[in-house]
Write a protein that holds these residues in place. Structure first.
Motif, PDB file in Angstrom:
ATOM      1  N   PHE A 285       0.830  -1.203   0.000  1.00 23.00           N
ATOM      2  CA  PHE A 285       0.000   0.000   0.000  1.00 23.00           C
ATOM      3  C   PHE A 285       0.868   1.257   0.000  1.00 23.00           C
ATOM      4  O   PHE A 285       0.546   2.251  -0.666  1.00 23.00           O
ATOM      5  N   LEU A 286       1.973   1.228   0.764  1.00 22.26           N
ATOM      6  CA  LEU A 286       2.886   2.368   0.793  1.00 22.26           C
ATOM      7  C   LEU A 286       3.479   2.614  -0.585  1.00 22.26           C
ATOM      8  O   LEU A 286       3.531   3.757  -1.060  1.00 22.26           O
ATOM      9  N   HIS A 287       3.932   1.541  -1.242  1.00 22.95           N
ATOM     10  CA  HIS A 287       4.484   1.689  -2.590  1.00 22.95           C
ATOM     11  C   HIS A 287       3.443   2.249  -3.550  1.00 22.95           C
ATOM     12  O   HIS A 287       3.740   3.101  -4.395  1.00 22.95           O
TER      13      HIS A 287
ATOM     14  N   PHE B 256      11.907  -1.666  -4.426  1.00 18.91           N
ATOM     15  CA  PHE B 256      10.792  -1.437  -5.341  1.00 18.91           C
ATOM     16  C   PHE B 256      10.989  -0.148  -6.134  1.00 18.91           C
ATOM     17  O   PHE B 256      10.741  -0.099  -7.348  1.00 18.91           O
ATOM     18  N   THR B 257      11.428   0.920  -5.463  1.00 18.06           N
ATOM     19  CA  THR B 257      11.579   2.209  -6.139  1.00 18.06           C
ATOM     20  C   THR B 257      12.583   2.121  -7.280  1.00 18.06           C
ATOM     21  O   THR B 257      12.376   2.689  -8.359  1.00 18.06           O
ATOM     22  N   ALA B 258      13.677   1.377  -7.043  1.00 20.42           N
ATOM     23  CA  ALA B 258      14.686   1.230  -8.095  1.00 20.42           C
ATOM     24  C   ALA B 258      14.129   0.467  -9.292  1.00 20.42           C
ATOM     25  O   ALA B 258      14.381   0.825 -10.447  1.00 20.42           O
TER      26      ALA B 258
ATOM     27  N   THR C 103       4.959   5.756  -3.904  1.00 22.80           N
ATOM     28  CA  THR C 103       5.982   5.570  -4.931  1.00 22.80           C
ATOM     29  C   THR C 103       5.377   5.609  -6.328  1.00 22.80           C
ATOM     30  O   THR C 103       5.882   6.303  -7.212  1.00 22.80           O
ATOM     31  N   VAL C 104       4.297   4.863  -6.534  1.00 28.70           N
ATOM     32  CA  VAL C 104       3.677   4.816  -7.860  1.00 28.70           C
ATOM     33  C   VAL C 104       2.849   6.066  -8.124  1.00 28.70           C
ATOM     34  O   VAL C 104       3.016   6.745  -9.132  1.00 28.70           O
TER      35      VAL C 104
END
Length: 264
Positions: A121-123, A177-179, A127-128
């Motif tokens: 959920f945070l990603h 995940f961000t990378a 992030t997205v």
């Protein structure tokens, strides 16, 4: 109890956290197993059935069948490097009845994996989508469409990390995940045709192979890292993130015993 029966009837193996109160779930202990967990009987009382009838609008709903489940009660003691300790008691109700195939301690450790969905959920939200960025859709249908698009991007990114990690024998959770999201975006842009000559770059011949190689070249998360920080805004102002150790102990519940005496 109704949801537990309906979900398990679809073939799912459940491991649900339940409240600690003795009357929060209609459980009574049938037998204590060698690993400290308990076989329990789920029994719908008259009051529960009356409430379910009101909520569903079915005035003639039959009583739910008595059902055997397994209860794992355990404590988690958190000890920070600064000397703070906290003990939390948890109860997990599961359809996994075999204590040899599924020991109580493994189920207790498995419960911590639920945080994977919180991380997802945070990603998804930060992030997205981007921090503090509202959905652009101005109607429920458009907002729902945009949410599905964000979910699709999240799943594509997570799948790319899993596909790269699998053959390499890595835990996908060790890949940032961000990378991976940045690599997916750059590879999509890099594999487009040149607007002048119409040719695609050489990497377009094997886009997944080059993407996998780039993902595997990213720095890994540290393994075995365990940290804790304040949960509320006020706590985060005064408490810094600290290294922490967790100790899990299987305990017995305070449930009453199920009467197995046959009716006469």
């Amino acid at each position: 109890m109704d949801r537990f029966l309906r979900f398990s009837a679809r073939g799912a193996d459940l491991a649900w956290r339940i409240k600690n109160g003795a009357k929060s779930v209609p459980l009574k202990t049938v037998r204590t197993l060698p690993d400290g967990s308990e076989l329990v009987m789920l029994h719908e009382s008259d009051g529960m059935r009356a409430r379910r009838r009101r909520e569903t609008g079915d005035r003639h709903a039959e009583r739910l069948p008595d059902t055997i489940a397994r209860l794992v009660t355990f404590t988690v003691t958190t000890a920070t490097r600064g000397g703070r300790t906290k003990t939390t008691r948890m109860r997990v109700l599961t359809t996994l009845l075999d204590h040899q195939a599924y020991p109580a301690r493994e189920i207790a450790v498995l419960y911590a994996e639920r945080w994977q969905i919180e991380i997802a959920f945070l990603h998804l939200k930060k992030t997205v989508r981007g921090p503090r960025r509202p959905l652009r859709g101005q109607s429920p249908d458009l907002a729902r469409q945009e949410a599905w698009a964000l979910l699709l991007i999240h799943n594509i990114t997570a799948t790319a990390a899993a596909r790269a990690a699998g053959p390499a024998g890595l835990d996908p959770g060790l890949i940032p995940f961000t990378a991976v999201l940045g690599l997916v975006r750059s590879h999509v842009a890099a594999d487009t045709r040149c607007r002048h000559c119409g040719h695609r770059p050489a990497s377009a011949d094997a886009p997944l192979a080059s993407l996998n190689a780039a993902i595997l070249a990213t720095p890994r998360h540290r393994t075995g890292r365990q940290r804790t920080s304040g949960r509320t805004t006020a706590e985060r102002r005064t408490r810094h993130t600290e290294e922490v150790t967790y100790t899990i102990d299987i305990t017995k519940s305070n449930l009453p015993k199920w009467d197995t005496t046959p009716e006469t």
